[in-house]
Scaffold this motif. Structure first.
Motif, PDB file in Angstrom:
ATOM      1  N   LYS A   1      47.404  72.431   9.970  1.00  0.00           N
ATOM      2  CA  LYS A   1      48.224  73.455   9.319  1.00  0.00           C
ATOM      3  C   LYS A   1      47.439  74.747   9.144  1.00  0.00           C
ATOM      4  CE  LYS A   1      49.271  73.169   4.871  1.00  0.00           C
ATOM      5  NZ  LYS A   1      49.965  72.876   3.597  1.00  0.00           N
ATOM      6  N   ALA A   2      46.254  74.640   8.572  1.00  0.00           N
ATOM      7  CA  ALA A   2      45.435  75.837   8.368  1.00  0.00           C
ATOM      8  C   ALA A   2      45.007  76.445   9.704  1.00  0.00           C
ATOM      9  CB  ALA A   2      44.212  75.488   7.522  1.00  0.00           C
ATOM     10  N   LEU A   3      44.697  75.598  10.688  1.00  0.00           N
ATOM     11  CA  LEU A   3      44.317  76.091  12.017  1.00  0.00           C
ATOM     12  C   LEU A   3      45.446  76.887  12.666  1.00  0.00           C
ATOM     13  CD1 LEU A   3      42.319  73.205  13.748  1.00  0.00           C
ATOM     14  CD2 LEU A   3      41.662  75.615  13.725  1.00  0.00           C
ATOM     15  N   LEU A   4      46.676  76.341  12.595  1.00  0.00           N
ATOM     16  CA  LEU A   4      47.812  77.010  13.214  1.00  0.00           C
ATOM     17  C   LEU A   4      48.154  78.313  12.498  1.00  0.00           C
ATOM     18  CD1 LEU A   4      50.057  73.927  14.012  1.00  0.00           C
ATOM     19  CD2 LEU A   4      49.047  75.500  15.669  1.00  0.00           C
ATOM     20  N   MET A   5      48.027  78.310  11.179  1.00  0.00           N
ATOM     21  CA  MET A   5      48.255  79.552  10.439  1.00  0.00           C
ATOM     22  C   MET A   5      47.234  80.608  10.827  1.00  0.00           C
ATOM     23  SD  MET A   5      49.262  78.143   6.642  1.00  0.00           S
ATOM     24  CE  MET A   5      50.907  77.507   6.279  1.00  0.00           C
ATOM     25  N   SER A   6      46.003  80.194  11.045  1.00  0.00           N
ATOM     26  CA  SER A   6      44.954  81.134  11.449  1.00  0.00           C
ATOM     27  C   SER A   6      45.166  81.633  12.868  1.00  0.00           C
ATOM     28  CB  SER A   6      43.574  80.473  11.341  1.00  0.00           C
ATOM     29  OG  SER A   6      43.289  80.107  10.006  1.00  0.00           O
ATOM     30  N   ALA A   7      45.727  80.770  13.730  1.00  0.00           N
ATOM     31  CA  ALA A   7      45.897  81.126  15.142  1.00  0.00           C
ATOM     32  C   ALA A   7      47.166  81.931  15.398  1.00  0.00           C
ATOM     33  CB  ALA A   7      45.910  79.858  15.997  1.00  0.00           C
ATOM     34  N   ALA A   8      48.161  81.821  14.501  1.00  0.00           N
ATOM     35  CA  ALA A   8      49.462  82.439  14.748  1.00  0.00           C
ATOM     36  C   ALA A   8      49.397  83.962  14.667  1.00  0.00           C
ATOM     37  CB  ALA A   8      50.482  81.910  13.744  1.00  0.00           C
ATOM     38  N   ARG A   9      50.260  84.592  15.420  1.00  0.00           N
ATOM     39  CA  ARG A   9      50.374  86.053  15.349  1.00  0.00           C
ATOM     40  C   ARG A   9      51.106  86.462  14.070  1.00  0.00           C
ATOM     41  NH1 ARG A   9      49.390  90.231  18.635  1.00  0.00           N
ATOM     42  NH2 ARG A   9      50.752  92.071  18.658  1.00  0.00           N
ATOM     43  N   ILE A  10      52.152  85.707  13.711  1.00  0.00           N
ATOM     44  CA  ILE A  10      52.860  85.915  12.448  1.00  0.00           C
ATOM     45  C   ILE A  10      53.299  84.561  11.894  1.00  0.00           C
ATOM     46  CG2 ILE A  10      53.710  88.272  12.874  1.00  0.00           C
ATOM     47  CD1 ILE A  10      56.360  87.050  13.788  1.00  0.00           C
ATOM     48  N   PHE A  11      53.472  84.494  10.581  1.00  0.00           N
ATOM     49  CA  PHE A  11      54.044  83.325   9.913  1.00  0.00           C
ATOM     50  C   PHE A  11      55.373  83.781   9.324  1.00  0.00           C
ATOM     51  CE2 PHE A  11      54.740  80.539   6.227  1.00  0.00           C
ATOM     52  CZ  PHE A  11      54.562  79.290   6.809  1.00  0.00           C
ATOM     53  N   VAL A  12      56.458  83.082   9.691  1.00  0.00           N
ATOM     54  CA  VAL A  12      57.795  83.493   9.268  1.00  0.00           C
ATOM     55  C   VAL A  12      58.354  82.446   8.307  1.00  0.00           C
ATOM     56  CG1 VAL A  12      60.034  84.313  10.044  1.00  0.00           C
ATOM     57  CG2 VAL A  12      58.075  84.462  11.581  1.00  0.00           C
ATOM     58  N   TYR A  13      58.864  82.921   7.152  1.00  0.00           N
ATOM     59  CA  TYR A  13      59.306  82.007   6.101  1.00  0.00           C
ATOM     60  C   TYR A  13      60.630  82.513   5.519  1.00  0.00           C
ATOM     61  CZ  TYR A  13      58.458  78.404   2.567  1.00  0.00           C
ATOM     62  OH  TYR A  13      58.531  77.275   1.784  1.00  0.00           O
ATOM     63  N   PRO A  14      61.767  82.019   6.037  1.00  0.00           N
ATOM     64  CA  PRO A  14      63.066  82.583   5.646  1.00  0.00           C
ATOM     65  C   PRO A  14      63.747  81.905   4.464  1.00  0.00           C
ATOM     66  CG  PRO A  14      63.364  81.100   7.484  1.00  0.00           C
ATOM     67  CD  PRO A  14      61.893  81.073   7.159  1.00  0.00           C
ATOM     68  N   SER A  15      63.051  81.051   3.717  1.00  0.00           N
ATOM     69  CA  SER A  15      63.667  80.281   2.634  1.00  0.00           C
ATOM     70  C   SER A  15      64.409  81.173   1.645  1.00  0.00           C
ATOM     71  CB  SER A  15      62.588  79.486   1.899  1.00  0.00           C
ATOM     72  OG  SER A  15      63.136  78.812   0.783  1.00  0.00           O
ATOM     73  N   SER A  16      65.590  80.720   1.226  1.00  0.00           N
ATOM     74  CA  SER A  16      66.385  81.512   0.277  1.00  0.00           C
ATOM     75  C   SER A  16      65.992  81.266  -1.170  1.00  0.00           C
ATOM     76  CB  SER A  16      67.878  81.189   0.452  1.00  0.00           C
ATOM     77  OG  SER A  16      68.125  79.814   0.179  1.00  0.00           O
ATOM     78  N   TYR A  17      65.293  80.142  -1.449  1.00  0.00           N
ATOM     79  CA  TYR A  17      64.882  79.856  -2.826  1.00  0.00           C
ATOM     80  C   TYR A  17      63.625  79.008  -2.818  1.00  0.00           C
ATOM     81  CZ  TYR A  17      64.830  78.190  -7.646  1.00  0.00           C
ATOM     82  OH  TYR A  17      64.445  77.906  -8.937  1.00  0.00           O
ATOM     83  N   GLU A  18      62.623  79.421  -3.571  1.00  0.00           N
ATOM     84  CA  GLU A  18      61.395  78.657  -3.772  1.00  0.00           C
ATOM     85  C   GLU A  18      60.980  78.762  -5.232  1.00  0.00           C
ATOM     86  OE1 GLU A  18      59.611  76.766  -1.589  1.00  0.00           O
ATOM     87  OE2 GLU A  18      61.146  77.173  -0.066  1.00  0.00           O
ATOM     88  N   GLY A  19      60.527  77.634  -5.781  1.00  0.00           N
ATOM     89  CA  GLY A  19      59.978  77.681  -7.127  1.00  0.00           C
ATOM     90  C   GLY A  19      58.627  78.353  -7.163  1.00  0.00           C
ATOM     91  N   PHE A  20      57.917  78.305  -6.049  1.00  0.00           N
ATOM     92  CA  PHE A  20      56.641  79.020  -5.935  1.00  0.00           C
ATOM     93  C   PHE A  20      56.457  79.576  -4.531  1.00  0.00           C
ATOM     94  CE2 PHE A  20      52.024  79.253  -5.183  1.00  0.00           C
ATOM     95  CZ  PHE A  20      51.713  80.198  -6.144  1.00  0.00           C
ATOM     96  N   GLY A  21      56.195  78.714  -3.533  1.00  0.00           N
ATOM     97  CA  GLY A  21      55.991  79.194  -2.167  1.00  0.00           C
ATOM     98  C   GLY A  21      54.556  79.056  -1.702  1.00  0.00           C
ATOM     99  N   LEU A  22      54.064  77.822  -1.650  1.00  0.00           N
ATOM    100  CA  LEU A  22      52.673  77.591  -1.257  1.00  0.00           C
ATOM    101  C   LEU A  22      52.424  77.908   0.221  1.00  0.00           C
ATOM    102  CD1 LEU A  22      51.603  74.303  -3.099  1.00  0.00           C
ATOM    103  CD2 LEU A  22      50.442  76.519  -3.196  1.00  0.00           C
ATOM    104  N   ASP A  23      53.402  77.645   1.077  1.00  0.00           N
ATOM    105  CA  ASP A  23      53.163  77.833   2.516  1.00  0.00           C
ATOM    106  C   ASP A  23      52.882  79.293   2.884  1.00  0.00           C
ATOM    107  OD1 ASP A  23      53.378  75.108   3.499  1.00  0.00           O
ATOM    108  OD2 ASP A  23      55.466  75.226   2.909  1.00  0.00           O
ATOM    109  N   PRO A  24      53.706  80.257   2.477  1.00  0.00           N
ATOM    110  CA  PRO A  24      53.348  81.643   2.799  1.00  0.00           C
ATOM    111  C   PRO A  24      52.063  82.095   2.116  1.00  0.00           C
ATOM    112  CG  PRO A  24      55.284  81.565   1.379  1.00  0.00           C
ATOM    113  CD  PRO A  24      55.023  80.172   1.842  1.00  0.00           C
ATOM    114  N   LEU A  25      51.782  81.570   0.916  1.00  0.00           N
ATOM    115  CA  LEU A  25      50.532  81.933   0.246  1.00  0.00           C
ATOM    116  C   LEU A  25      49.333  81.413   1.030  1.00  0.00           C
ATOM    117  CD1 LEU A  25      49.049  83.155  -2.185  1.00  0.00           C
ATOM    118  CD2 LEU A  25      49.279  80.935  -3.328  1.00  0.00           C
ATOM    119  N   GLU A  26      49.436  80.192   1.553  1.00  0.00           N
ATOM    120  CA  GLU A  26      48.336  79.642   2.344  1.00  0.00           C
ATOM    121  C   GLU A  26      48.153  80.431   3.635  1.00  0.00           C
ATOM    122  OE1 GLU A  26      46.474  75.363   3.755  1.00  0.00           O
ATOM    123  OE2 GLU A  26      48.426  75.438   2.744  1.00  0.00           O
ATOM    124  N   ALA A  27      49.269  80.842   4.250  1.00  0.00           N
ATOM    125  CA  ALA A  27      49.164  81.661   5.458  1.00  0.00           C
ATOM    126  C   ALA A  27      48.469  82.983   5.147  1.00  0.00           C
ATOM    127  CB  ALA A  27      50.551  81.909   6.048  1.00  0.00           C
TER     128      ALA A  27
END
Length: 347
Positions: A222-248
């Motif tokens: 997960k961390a490797l792919l986030m580091s390798a990606a050109r962009i991280f896209v996160y279209p969620s309409s509701y999150e209590g926090f949002g760890l995935d975009p924060l980690e990216a």
């Protein structure tokens, strides 16, 4: 809890949360019980703190389930109202808590989660990850679940809309833009849309195309792919926090995110924010970021600066502060009760 066993798993769960955990805390001589999700014992044996990671079943349409789920939610809400303090993962979740559960604002504290540090990966490590997973040098990445509020079908439609503009901008001799989607896709039904059917309808079926479904992703990858990606896209309409975009953001990956729920306050200026459910805005942001190396560098830097504000040390310190407040509240209530009893005896 052998005395509660032998029934249905749902009943055992309800009995454990309502009665068993309080009995276990009392047997252990605990002064404080922290329940890390939205429920609490019916009868308190000590000071009680509850963490509400989100309020999805109450505030997102279609997530309340049948009568059994609604009954469980009603019991959970009633029990949480009797706790000493409630921790929310964000100000957005805190507002939802106050609105739904009608708890005194003094007893609800927003405490942000943290993000784990990751190593700075070498070019060889990133290349190895891309090769192993069959990804090109430049790809967009999504990871974060497939239930309805995650808006993965919307992401697929936005990617389809963005592709024509990106292809025209980069030319036919350049590498085809690829969207990589991580995670095992659940069978459609209930709150899970038919993601593969949507992809096929858009012409995204088969291997080697502009959308690649990677399946389950390990924590290391997960961390490797986030580091390798050109962009991280996160279209969620509701999150209590949002760890995935924060980690990216923490690994320097430029983030495009919806502003739904807590995402506006977590991502803030560390990424590009678009209105939740707006396919055209999401497609436009993808096109804008994909073709602008200067913007990508700025987003990567801003995202890392933003992510540094979220540490587990800060989370732990603020949680400990709430523990002390809960213990003081419990002690104050006990003292008031003893004083009232003493006054009645004197009278």
């Amino acid at each position: 809890m052998p005395l509660l066993g032998g029934r249905s798993s749902s009943l055992d769960k309800l009995l454990w949360e309502g009665l068993g955990v309080a009995r276990a805390a009392r047997s252990a001589g605990a002064q404080l019980l922290h329940v890390p999700y939205l429920t609490a014992p019916i009868v308190k044996s000590c000071a009680t703190v509850v963490t509400a990671h989100d309020m999805i079943p109450w505030v997102v349409p279609g997530y309340r389930g049948g009568w059994a789920v609604r009954l469980y939610l009603a019991i959970a809400a009633a029990s949480v109202r009797r706790s000493d303090f409630v921790i929310a993962d964000s100000e957005a979740s805190r507002r939802d808590l106050l609105k739904v559960l009608k708890i005194s604002p003094r007893r609800v504290q927003a405490i942000y989660l943290g993000v784990d540090p990751h190593p700075v990966y070498t070019a060889d490590q990133l290349r190895e990850a891309r090769t192993r997973l069959g990804l090109p040098e430049h790809f967009a990445f999504y990871l974060g679940g497939f239930d309805r509020r995650k808006n993965v079908p919307l992401l697929l439609r936005a990617w389809s809309q963005a592709l024509s503009s990106m292809r025209a901008a980069i030319g036919i001799t350049a590498q085809e833009p690829v969207l990589a989607i991580g995670g095992g896709i659940p069978a459609p039904g209930g709150v899970f849309p038919d993601v593969r059917r949507e992809a096929a309808a858009l012409g995204f079926s088969g291997e080697g195309g502009p959308v690649r479904f990677l399946g389950s992703i390990s924590e290391d990858d997960k961390a490797l792919l986030m580091s390798a990606a050109r962009i991280f896209v996160y279209p969620s309409s509701y999150e209590g926090f949002g760890l995935d975009p924060l980690e990216a953001m923490s690994v320097g990956c430029p983030v495009i995110s919806s502003s739904g729920g807590s995402l506006r306050e977590v991502v803030a200026d560390g990424g590009l924010l678009v209105p939740p459910g707006d396919r055209a805005a999401l497609a436009s942001a993808i096109v804008q970021a994909w073709g602008d190396d200067t913007l990508l560098a700025q987003l990567g830097k801003r995202g890392q600066e933003r992510a540094r504000l979220f540490t587990w040390q800060k989370t732990a310190k603020q949680t400990c502060d709430v523990y002390n407040l809960a213990l003081a509240r419990r002690a104050g209530a006990r003292s008031s009760k003893e004083h009232a009893v003493g006054t009645r005896r004197v009278a």
